[in-house]
Design an enzyme around this catalytic site. Structure first.
Site, mmCIF file in Angstrom:
data_model
loop_
_atom_site.group_PDB
_atom_site.id
_atom_site.type_symbol
_atom_site.label_atom_id
_atom_site.label_comp_id
_atom_site.label_asym_id
_atom_site.label_seq_id
_atom_site.Cartn_x
_atom_site.Cartn_y
_atom_site.Cartn_z
ATOM 1 N N GLY A 47 0.823 -1.199 0.000
ATOM 2 C CA GLY A 47 0.000 0.000 0.000
ATOM 3 C C GLY A 47 0.856 1.248 0.000
ATOM 4 N N HIS A 48 0.792 2.039 1.072
ATOM 5 C CA HIS A 48 1.496 3.325 1.157
ATOM 6 C C HIS A 48 0.966 4.279 0.092
ATOM 7 C CE1 HIS A 48 4.504 1.803 3.967
ATOM 8 N NE2 HIS A 48 4.698 0.776 3.160
ATOM 9 N N HIS A 49 -0.323 4.401 -0.011
ATOM 10 C CA HIS A 49 -0.887 5.346 -0.963
ATOM 11 C C HIS A 49 -2.356 5.606 -0.623
ATOM 12 C CE1 HIS A 49 -1.453 1.326 -2.963
ATOM 13 N NE2 HIS A 49 -2.685 1.763 -2.886
ATOM 14 N N ALA A 50 -2.922 6.588 -1.289
ATOM 15 C CA ALA A 50 -4.378 6.847 -1.259
ATOM 16 C C ALA A 50 -4.811 6.915 -2.719
ATOM 17 C CB ALA A 50 -4.667 8.144 -0.519
#
Ligand code: T46
Length: 154
Positions: A47-50
């Site tokens: 992940g590490h995102h929007a």
């Protein structure tokens, strides 16, 4: 931050369990894409995102994992360990998936086709996006009366 987790109906009988998911009935959007991840390594954080507009439901259909959600003001960790539970993740939420059990299969139902330009991968840009567009985590879709019946408060 309000966390929306659905408990899907399991159709159990002496043969075992079956969960069926229908768009707009069990899932608050048209399902345009399904993907899943498995054999996730120990200590891996994904992940590490929007996203700018993508909405999703995360279901750990086998094994377990944890999801960290961050709306820019508050962070929450939600364990996913039941194949009949789905976590609604709105676009303007920074997400990280971690602590996968070796047998974990994390399936995701997505409201849009894959589009790299929809990702916000820089945390400062994410904060700026939320400031400009506001948080959309409590979307009306996820809060429809039909779906509300299945929500479990966390
Ligand atoms: C999200 C979290 C929960 C595709 O080709 N098509 C797809 O539909 C997806 C999701 C990924 N890919 C490719 C792009 C990368 O080369 O698969 C590779 C791994 O994707 P990514 O690094 O984006 O995976 P995660 O686990 O960090 O994030 C994914 C989703 O991308 C994201 O939308 O919210 O799961």
């Amino acid at each position: 931050m309000k966390v929306v987790k659905y408990v899907f109906q399991a159709h159990g009988d002496d043969r075992g369990q079956l969960v069926a998911l229908e768009e707009f009935r069990d899932i608050p959007f048209r399902i345009k894409r399904v993907y899943y991840m498995y054999e996730t390594g120990e200590n891996v954080v994904r992940g590490h995102h929007a996203h700018k507009s993508l909405k999703q439901i995360l279901i750990c259909i086998h094994g377990s994992c944890k999801i960290r959600l961050d709306n820019g003001r508050e962070k929450k960790v939600i364990p996913l360990e039941k194949p009949y539970e789905g976590l609604y993740v709105s676009n303007t939420v920074w997400r990280e998936m971690y602590d996968f059990s070796p047998d974990a299969v994390l399936m995701v139902l997505a409201s849009e086709l894959y589009d790299e330009s929809d990702y916000i991968r820089d945390y400062d840009q994410f904060l700026a996006f939320v400031r400009e567009h506001g948080e959309q985590e409590d979307s009306d879709d996820a809060e429809s009366p039909e779906l509300k019946k299945m929500q479990k408060s966390t």
